[in-house]
Motif scaffolding. Sequence first.
Motif, PDB file in Angstrom:
ATOM      1  N   ARG A 173      27.554  45.115  46.232  1.00 31.87           N
ATOM      2  CA  ARG A 173      27.689  44.528  44.920  1.00 31.87           C
ATOM      3  C   ARG A 173      28.580  43.280  45.431  1.00 31.87           C
ATOM      4  O   ARG A 173      28.526  42.189  44.517  1.00 31.87           O
ATOM      5  N   THR A 174      29.561  43.424  46.070  1.00 31.66           N
ATOM      6  CA  THR A 174      30.232  42.410  46.653  1.00 31.66           C
ATOM      7  C   THR A 174      29.852  41.818  47.913  1.00 31.66           C
ATOM      8  O   THR A 174      30.003  42.433  49.105  1.00 31.66           O
ATOM      9  N   PRO A 175      29.581  40.366  47.949  1.00 28.89           N
ATOM     10  CA  PRO A 175      29.365  39.845  49.228  1.00 28.89           C
ATOM     11  C   PRO A 175      30.755  39.184  50.096  1.00 28.89           C
ATOM     12  O   PRO A 175      31.157  38.253  49.727  1.00 28.89           O
ATOM     13  N   LEU A 176      31.104  40.490  50.833  1.00 26.83           N
ATOM     14  CA  LEU A 176      32.258  40.116  51.675  1.00 26.83           C
ATOM     15  C   LEU A 176      32.285  38.935  52.574  1.00 26.83           C
ATOM     16  O   LEU A 176      33.450  38.326  52.533  1.00 26.83           O
ATOM     17  N   GLU A 177      31.135  38.506  53.075  1.00 25.13           N
ATOM     18  CA  GLU A 177      31.260  37.285  53.795  1.00 25.13           C
ATOM     19  C   GLU A 177      31.527  36.075  53.024  1.00 25.13           C
ATOM     20  O   GLU A 177      32.180  35.032  53.868  1.00 25.13           O
ATOM     21  N   LYS A 178      31.494  35.991  51.856  1.00 28.19           N
ATOM     22  CA  LYS A 178      32.016  34.914  50.892  1.00 28.19           C
ATOM     23  C   LYS A 178      33.534  34.956  50.474  1.00 28.19           C
ATOM     24  O   LYS A 178      33.805  33.932  49.973  1.00 28.19           O
ATOM     25  N   THR A 179      34.229  35.854  51.028  1.00 25.80           N
ATOM     26  CA  THR A 179      35.432  36.004  50.757  1.00 25.80           C
ATOM     27  C   THR A 179      36.281  35.680  52.099  1.00 25.80           C
ATOM     28  O   THR A 179      37.549  35.443  51.988  1.00 25.80           O
ATOM     29  N   GLU A 180      35.607  35.154  52.972  1.00 20.06           N
ATOM     30  CA  GLU A 180      36.552  34.700  54.325  1.00 20.06           C
ATOM     31  C   GLU A 180      37.581  33.810  54.106  1.00 20.06           C
ATOM     32  O   GLU A 180      38.571  34.036  54.871  1.00 20.06           O
ATOM     33  N   LYS A 181      37.465  32.799  53.319  1.00 25.32           N
ATOM     34  CA  LYS A 181      38.547  31.783  52.989  1.00 25.32           C
ATOM     35  C   LYS A 181      39.820  32.654  52.727  1.00 25.32           C
ATOM     36  O   LYS A 181      40.754  32.044  52.791  1.00 25.32           O
ATOM     37  N   TYR A 182      39.714  33.676  52.102  1.00 23.63           N
ATOM     38  CA  TYR A 182      41.021  34.395  51.573  1.00 23.63           C
ATOM     39  C   TYR A 182      41.520  35.399  52.905  1.00 23.63           C
ATOM     40  O   TYR A 182      42.582  36.025  52.605  1.00 23.63           O
ATOM     41  N   TRP A 183      40.826  35.844  53.964  1.00 22.70           N
ATOM     42  CA  TRP A 183      40.929  36.991  54.962  1.00 22.70           C
ATOM     43  C   TRP A 183      42.477  36.482  55.518  1.00 22.70           C
ATOM     44  O   TRP A 183      43.485  37.268  55.632  1.00 22.70           O
ATOM     45  N   LYS A 184      42.717  35.307  56.249  1.00 26.33           N
ATOM     46  CA  LYS A 184      44.007  34.990  56.688  1.00 26.33           C
ATOM     47  C   LYS A 184      45.130  35.194  55.919  1.00 26.33           C
ATOM     48  O   LYS A 184      46.084  35.993  56.062  1.00 26.33           O
ATOM     49  N   GLY A 185      44.830  34.715  54.496  1.00 22.28           N
ATOM     50  CA  GLY A 185      46.013  35.000  53.503  1.00 22.28           C
ATOM     51  C   GLY A 185      46.365  36.287  53.106  1.00 22.28           C
ATOM     52  O   GLY A 185      47.398  37.002  52.883  1.00 22.28           O
ATOM     53  N   TRP A 186      45.371  37.399  53.169  1.00 27.12           N
ATOM     54  CA  TRP A 186      45.625  38.873  53.004  1.00 27.12           C
ATOM     55  C   TRP A 186      46.224  39.300  54.148  1.00 27.12           C
ATOM     56  O   TRP A 186      47.036  40.325  53.840  1.00 27.12           O
ATOM     57  N   TYR A 187      46.145  38.996  55.427  1.00 25.45           N
ATOM     58  CA  TYR A 187      46.795  39.577  56.471  1.00 25.45           C
ATOM     59  C   TYR A 187      48.165  39.104  57.190  1.00 25.45           C
ATOM     60  O   TYR A 187      48.895  39.432  57.749  1.00 25.45           O
ATOM     61  N   GLU A 188      48.200  37.714  56.923  1.00 24.04           N
ATOM     62  CA  GLU A 188      49.003  36.795  57.693  1.00 24.04           C
ATOM     63  C   GLU A 188      50.539  37.324  57.183  1.00 24.04           C
ATOM     64  O   GLU A 188      50.612  37.472  55.842  1.00 24.04           O
ATOM     65  N   GLY A 189      51.393  37.866  58.031  1.00 25.78           N
ATOM     66  CA  GLY A 189      52.698  38.250  57.722  1.00 25.78           C
ATOM     67  C   GLY A 189      52.883  39.524  56.968  1.00 25.78           C
ATOM     68  O   GLY A 189      54.074  39.978  56.699  1.00 25.78           O
ATOM     69  N   LEU A 190      51.704  40.140  57.027  1.00 23.91           N
ATOM     70  CA  LEU A 190      51.687  41.656  56.341  1.00 23.91           C
ATOM     71  C   LEU A 190      52.430  42.744  57.193  1.00 23.91           C
ATOM     72  O   LEU A 190      53.287  43.218  56.607  1.00 23.91           O
ATOM     73  N   SER A 191      52.555  42.498  58.559  1.00 23.36           N
ATOM     74  CA  SER A 191      53.324  43.627  59.343  1.00 23.36           C
ATOM     75  C   SER A 191      54.752  43.287  59.063  1.00 23.36           C
ATOM     76  O   SER A 191      55.568  44.190  58.959  1.00 23.36           O
TER      77      SER A 191
END
Length: 160
Positions: free
Chosen positions: A60-78
């Motif tokens: 249902r969701t083409p995860l490969e098209k969300t790549e531009k957001y990946w870094k923002g989701w995880y950067e600084g999360l720890s």
Amino acid sequence: MASLIHMQKILLNRAQHFPSIEKAIEWSVKGGPLRNIDSARISIPSTLKYDESKECYTYRTPLEKTEKYWKGWYEGLSDKFLSCPVQKILLLAGTDRLDRALTIGQMQGKFQMIVVRHTGHAIQEDVPEEFASHILNFISRNKIGPNGVEIPGLIKKWQQ
């Protein structure tokens, strides 16, 4: 963050089309992200849609098209996790990708870390009873809530 460079390859190598929902469930347990068939029967169907043109099920969701957001989701999360002024628990399937901030934070006792072996990426789906037991024990031990939390019968059930 270190895993993100591998994500496109992981997504590219996963099965993309399924003749039936049951085949998608089977793949998710035999070669995909899950280890628990019962859990897969609940969670996998909602991740799929039937493609009339291809006459099969696709994601249902083409995860490969969300790549531009990946870094923002995880950067600084720890660092954000560690800076929260509350009791914390981190359940992991392994520590091989634990970043520097979390490694230091764990050594300093800033959170409780539990490694749940023999699971895949989705611990809560692969071993739901064990996952629930860890969470309930954490809640109970830390008296989370105004007067602590009591869940009659539930904690005792998981401790048996």
